[in-house]
Design a protein around this motif. Structure first.
Motif, PDB file in Angstrom:
ATOM      1  N   ALA A   1       0.832  -1.207   0.000  1.00 15.24           N
ATOM      2  CA  ALA A   1       0.000   0.000   0.000  1.00 15.24           C
ATOM      3  C   ALA A   1       0.866   1.257   0.000  1.00 15.24           C
ATOM      4  CB  ALA A   1      -0.929  -0.003   1.215  1.00 15.24           C
ATOM      5  N   TRP A   2       1.972   1.244   0.764  1.00 11.82           N
ATOM      6  CA  TRP A   2       2.876   2.397   0.785  1.00 11.82           C
ATOM      7  C   TRP A   2       3.488   2.639  -0.594  1.00 11.82           C
ATOM      8  CZ3 TRP A   2       4.531   6.431   3.662  1.00 11.82           C
ATOM      9  CH2 TRP A   2       4.067   6.518   4.976  1.00 11.82           C
ATOM     10  N   ILE A   3       3.820   1.552  -1.298  1.00 11.21           N
ATOM     11  CA  ILE A   3       4.422   1.700  -2.636  1.00 11.21           C
ATOM     12  C   ILE A   3       3.403   2.279  -3.615  1.00 11.21           C
ATOM     13  CG2 ILE A   3       5.301   0.381  -4.616  1.00 11.21           C
ATOM     14  CD1 ILE A   3       6.795  -1.366  -2.660  1.00 11.21           C
ATOM     15  N   TYR A   4       2.155   1.843  -3.520  1.00  9.64           N
ATOM     16  CA  TYR A   4       1.097   2.390  -4.383  1.00  9.64           C
ATOM     17  C   TYR A   4       0.758   3.828  -3.991  1.00  9.64           C
ATOM     18  CZ  TYR A   4      -0.246  -1.825  -6.952  1.00  9.64           C
ATOM     19  OH  TYR A   4      -0.265  -2.888  -7.817  1.00  9.64           O
ATOM     20  N   ALA A   5       0.794   4.114  -2.682  1.00  4.54           N
ATOM     21  CA  ALA A   5       0.364   5.430  -2.199  1.00  4.54           C
ATOM     22  C   ALA A   5       1.379   6.529  -2.499  1.00  4.54           C
ATOM     23  CB  ALA A   5       0.108   5.366  -0.694  1.00  4.54           C
ATOM     24  N   THR A   6       2.644   6.181  -2.547  1.00  2.00           N
ATOM     25  CA  THR A   6       3.679   7.210  -2.753  1.00  2.00           C
ATOM     26  C   THR A   6       3.518   7.957  -4.070  1.00  2.00           C
ATOM     27  OG1 THR A   6       5.233   6.035  -1.314  1.00  2.00           O
ATOM     28  CG2 THR A   6       6.169   7.633  -2.857  1.00  2.00           C
ATOM     29  N   PRO A   7       3.375   7.277  -5.221  1.00  2.09           N
ATOM     30  CA  PRO A   7       3.159   8.031  -6.471  1.00  2.09           C
ATOM     31  C   PRO A   7       1.908   8.908  -6.427  1.00  2.09           C
ATOM     32  CG  PRO A   7       3.693   5.750  -6.971  1.00  2.09           C
ATOM     33  CD  PRO A   7       3.470   5.829  -5.499  1.00  2.09           C
ATOM     34  N   LEU A   8       0.878   8.453  -5.716  1.00  2.00           N
ATOM     35  CA  LEU A   8      -0.369   9.213  -5.631  1.00  2.00           C
ATOM     36  C   LEU A   8      -0.225  10.462  -4.754  1.00  2.00           C
ATOM     37  CD1 LEU A   8      -2.907   6.263  -5.134  1.00  2.00           C
ATOM     38  CD2 LEU A   8      -2.263   7.380  -7.278  1.00  2.00           C
ATOM     39  N   SER A   9       0.895  10.576  -4.041  1.00  7.07           N
ATOM     40  CA  SER A   9       1.087  11.677  -3.100  1.00  7.07           C
ATOM     41  C   SER A   9       2.087  12.717  -3.591  1.00  7.07           C
ATOM     42  CB  SER A   9       1.569  11.116  -1.748  1.00  7.07           C
ATOM     43  OG  SER A   9       0.679  10.123  -1.277  1.00  7.07           O
ATOM     44  N   ILE A  10       2.608  12.542  -4.806  1.00  6.04           N
ATOM     45  CA  ILE A  10       3.643  13.438  -5.329  1.00  6.04           C
ATOM     46  C   ILE A  10       3.011  14.532  -6.184  1.00  6.04           C
ATOM     47  CG2 ILE A  10       5.729  13.588  -6.746  1.00  6.04           C
ATOM     48  CD1 ILE A  10       6.259  10.653  -6.082  1.00  6.04           C
ATOM     49  N   LEU A  11       3.355  15.771  -5.895  1.00  3.36           N
ATOM     50  CA  LEU A  11       2.898  16.894  -6.720  1.00  3.36           C
ATOM     51  C   LEU A  11       3.560  16.827  -8.092  1.00  3.36           C
ATOM     52  CD1 LEU A  11       3.207  19.784  -4.117  1.00  3.36           C
ATOM     53  CD2 LEU A  11       1.135  18.580  -4.765  1.00  3.36           C
ATOM     54  N   SER A  12       2.880  17.326  -9.105  1.00  2.00           N
ATOM     55  CA  SER A  12       3.417  17.293 -10.462  1.00  2.00           C
ATOM     56  C   SER A  12       3.983  18.654 -10.853  1.00  2.00           C
ATOM     57  CB  SER A  12       2.330  16.888 -11.462  1.00  2.00           C
ATOM     58  OG  SER A  12       2.822  16.985 -12.780  1.00  2.00           O
ATOM     59  N   SER A  13       5.315  18.769 -10.840  1.00  2.00           N
ATOM     60  CA  SER A  13       5.926  20.021 -11.296  1.00  2.00           C
ATOM     61  C   SER A  13       5.685  20.227 -12.783  1.00  2.00           C
ATOM     62  CB  SER A  13       7.429  20.022 -10.998  1.00  2.00           C
ATOM     63  OG  SER A  13       8.068  18.944 -11.650  1.00  2.00           O
ATOM     64  N   ALA A  14       5.495  19.121 -13.525  1.00  2.00           N
ATOM     65  CA  ALA A  14       5.225  19.222 -14.969  1.00  2.00           C
ATOM     66  C   ALA A  14       3.928  19.970 -15.245  1.00  2.00           C
ATOM     67  CB  ALA A  14       5.158  17.828 -15.592  1.00  2.00           C
ATOM     68  N   ILE A  15       2.970  19.890 -14.317  1.00  2.00           N
ATOM     69  CA  ILE A  15       1.698  20.597 -14.472  1.00  2.00           C
ATOM     70  C   ILE A  15       1.731  21.933 -13.743  1.00  2.00           C
ATOM     71  CG2 ILE A  15      -0.792  20.502 -14.006  1.00  2.00           C
ATOM     72  CD1 ILE A  15      -0.644  17.479 -14.233  1.00  2.00           C
TER      73      ILE A  15
ATOM     74  N   LEU B   1       2.978  13.498 -14.328  1.00  2.00           N
ATOM     75  CA  LEU B   1       3.974  12.667 -14.994  1.00  2.00           C
ATOM     76  C   LEU B   1       4.668  11.695 -14.047  1.00  2.00           C
ATOM     77  CD1 LEU B   1       6.408  13.808 -17.752  1.00  2.00           C
ATOM     78  CD2 LEU B   1       7.295  12.514 -15.842  1.00  2.00           C
ATOM     79  N   ILE B   2       5.149  12.179 -12.909  1.00  2.00           N
ATOM     80  CA  ILE B   2       5.899  11.303 -12.007  1.00  2.00           C
ATOM     81  C   ILE B   2       4.980  10.252 -11.385  1.00  2.00           C
ATOM     82  CG2 ILE B   2       7.261  11.245  -9.882  1.00  2.00           C
ATOM     83  CD1 ILE B   2       8.435  13.897 -10.687  1.00  2.00           C
ATOM     84  N   THR B   3       3.752  10.642 -11.092  1.00  2.00           N
ATOM     85  CA  THR B   3       2.769   9.675 -10.583  1.00  2.00           C
ATOM     86  C   THR B   3       2.594   8.527 -11.567  1.00  2.00           C
ATOM     87  OG1 THR B   3       1.572  11.379  -9.347  1.00  2.00           O
ATOM     88  CG2 THR B   3       0.353   9.384  -9.896  1.00  2.00           C
ATOM     89  N   ILE B   4       2.441   8.859 -12.842  1.00  2.00           N
ATOM     90  CA  ILE B   4       2.262   7.828 -13.879  1.00  2.00           C
ATOM     91  C   ILE B   4       3.524   6.989 -14.016  1.00  2.00           C
ATOM     92  CG2 ILE B   4       1.812   7.447 -16.339  1.00  2.00           C
ATOM     93  CD1 ILE B   4       0.369  10.238 -16.284  1.00  2.00           C
ATOM     94  N   LEU B   5       4.675   7.660 -14.088  1.00  2.00           N
ATOM     95  CA  LEU B   5       5.944   6.962 -14.295  1.00  2.00           C
ATOM     96  C   LEU B   5       6.231   5.979 -13.164  1.00  2.00           C
ATOM     97  CD1 LEU B   5       8.552   6.696 -15.960  1.00  2.00           C
ATOM     98  CD2 LEU B   5       9.504   8.547 -14.601  1.00  2.00           C
ATOM     99  N   LEU B   6       6.052   6.405 -11.915  1.00  2.00           N
ATOM    100  CA  LEU B   6       6.327   5.529 -10.780  1.00  2.00           C
ATOM    101  C   LEU B   6       5.288   4.420 -10.671  1.00  2.00           C
ATOM    102  CD1 LEU B   6       7.517   7.968  -7.957  1.00  2.00           C
ATOM    103  CD2 LEU B   6       8.877   6.632  -9.555  1.00  2.00           C
ATOM    104  N   PHE B   7       4.051   4.710 -11.058  1.00  2.00           N
ATOM    105  CA  PHE B   7       3.019   3.664 -11.033  1.00  2.00           C
ATOM    106  C   PHE B   7       3.415   2.505 -11.950  1.00  2.00           C
ATOM    107  CE2 PHE B   7      -0.856   1.793 -12.852  1.00  2.00           C
ATOM    108  CZ  PHE B   7      -1.460   1.325 -11.699  1.00  2.00           C
ATOM    109  N   TYR B   8       3.939   2.837 -13.122  1.00  2.00           N
ATOM    110  CA  TYR B   8       4.370   1.787 -14.052  1.00  2.00           C
ATOM    111  C   TYR B   8       5.691   1.153 -13.644  1.00  2.00           C
ATOM    112  CZ  TYR B   8       0.640   2.943 -17.333  1.00  2.00           C
ATOM    113  OH  TYR B   8      -0.597   3.124 -17.917  1.00  2.00           O
TER     114      TYR B   8
END
Length: 421
Positions: free
Chosen positions: A126-140, A350-357
């Motif tokens: 759950a922590w591994i899944y939750a971390t990408p969901l908690s990162i702000l996107s500087s790209a946006i 972007l980072i949320t997507i990248l880390l999720f994959y």
């Protein structure tokens, strides 16, 4: 497969770039993030291509490469804009505190929600899944906050950049804990980070000294190639490679600060400044191109049916509520009462997507719906859009006008005087 022929691909790529350029101008007028328009374009292309081919090719390898390069370009772009001065110390520390605490608190609450509501989701997973969901996107965030006051814009640049770096470091630390034989203690991991910073500083000095001697006009992409090489080698050596990119950007953007004492004699200021300005332009252009194709390809890979699930809706809404509740508490503590529209500027991207994959196979939980990822990206972006539009329509007060005037005068003075730290 005619749509994937060489000339058709060139035509399609050029049209996508032209549309992306237009989306950027439209985003400035409407405050709708260009990222949402690019994802929408990808969805349109997905359904258009299905009319010509029976099965779409696997776009994941392209998405992964674009994501890594885009991540490097975005962090470098942000680092090149970070100015280290005495009067910036408090804003930097404040943004760092909000980014760090927001990341950890949001990840902890999201992990608890996922652990409770997703069947088979252990707390470590759950922590591994939750971390990408908690990162702000500087790209946006960075392209979207241009209309805010200088202080608020600066806060978002610092905060989103620190959130990117810390989130990636946390993700790979958690990933390392999955394998007991390779797991690192927090002390060893901190030592690895310190080693990475030292290596990054040494590499930055060497690169600036060498590249200011090169007189060729085509040296900027050579420099970018070297940075990409250092990033990839760092990953192979299990270092926090993104810190290498961040440190290099900070050193070349604040060369007078880093080339002090005996090191001053190695700096050829005019040539180094030329490298900085040229690199800044190329980084901006490259980040634009990579970001464009990343989000379009992501849109092509989206399965919209994953959104239409009660569980996806419940989990996503709970995580969304937690994101803004935590953000409200942190901003009131560190910023004060004036927290609009900052409160609502917390998009995932972007980072949320990248880390999720990048979640390893041993951590994958079949019960997790990808629609949660998509819902949070779209939801946080729409909330940010609403906040920026509302802020744009808000009538300016006399104090706002005086603050803007002061910021403009201060910027003009700094440009003329070029004060050192």
């Amino acid at each position: 497969m005619e749509i994937f022929s060489s000339y058709n691909l060139i035509i399609e790529a050029c049209l996508i770039l032209i549309l992306s350029f237009w989306f950027n101008h439209l985003a400035k007028r409407t405050n709708i993030p260009a990222v949402l328009m690019l994802i929408g374009l990808g969805l349109v292309l997905q359904y258009a291509m299905k009319n010509f081919v029976q099965q779409l090719p696997d776009f994941f390898p392209i998405l992964e490469v674009l994501g890594i390069i885009g991540l490097i370009m975005i962090v470098l772009e942000a680092a090149l804009e970070l100015e280290l001065r005495k009067d910036k110390i408090w804003p930097i520390l404040k943004a760092m505190a909000v980014a760090a605490l927001g990341l950890l608190a949001s990840a902890w609450v999201a992990a608890w929600i996922l652990h409770t509501l997703i069947p088979g989701m252990e707390m470590a997973n759950a922590w591994i899944y939750a971390t990408p969901l908690s990162i702000l996107s500087s790209a946006i965030i960075i392209p979207s906050v241009g209309g805010l006051t200088a202080a608020k814009k600066e806060f978002h640049v610092y905060e989103s950049t620190f959130s990117d770096i810390m989130g990636i470091v946390l993700f790979y630390f958690l990933e390392g804990q999955l394998n007991p034989t390779e797991a690192q203690s927090p002390g060893i991991f901190a030592g690895s980070l310190a080693l990475t910073v030292v290596v990054a500083l040494i590499a930055s000095y060497i690169l600036i000294i060498i590249f200011q001697q090169i007189r060729s006009q085509a040296k900027q992409f050579l420099l970018i190639a070297v940075l990409l090489l250092l990033y990839a080698l760092g990953k192979k050596l299990h270092l926090s490679s993104l810190i290498i990119i961040l440190v290099f950007g900070l050193v070349i953007a604040n060369m007078k600060l880093f080339f002090f004492g005996p090191l001053k004699r190695f700096l050829k200021e005019e040539r180094a400044k030329q490298i900085y300005h040229e690199l800044h332009i190329i980084t901006l252009e490259s980040a634009f191109v990579v970001r464009t194709f990343f989000f379009v390809v992501f849109g092509i890979t989206i399965v919209l049916s994953s959104l239409f699930s009660v569980k996806v809706l419940l989990v996503s809404l709970l995580i969304l509520i937690s994101i803004y509740a935590i953000r409200f508490a942190l901003l009131r503590t560190f910023v004060g009462a004036d927290i609009r529209p900052q409160l609502f500027i917390a998009p995932r991207g972007l980072i949320t997507i990248l880390l999720f994959y990048a979640i390893p196979a041993e951590a994958v939980v079949p019960g997790f719906e990808p629609g949660i990822l998509l819902f949070l990206i779209i939801g946080t972006s729409l909330i940010m859009t609403w906040a920026l539009i509302r802020n744009k329509k808000k009538p300016a007060t006399l104090i706002d006008e005086l603050e803007d005037e002061f910021e403009l005068r201060e910027a003009a003075y700094e440009e003329d005087e070029d004060p050192d730290l």
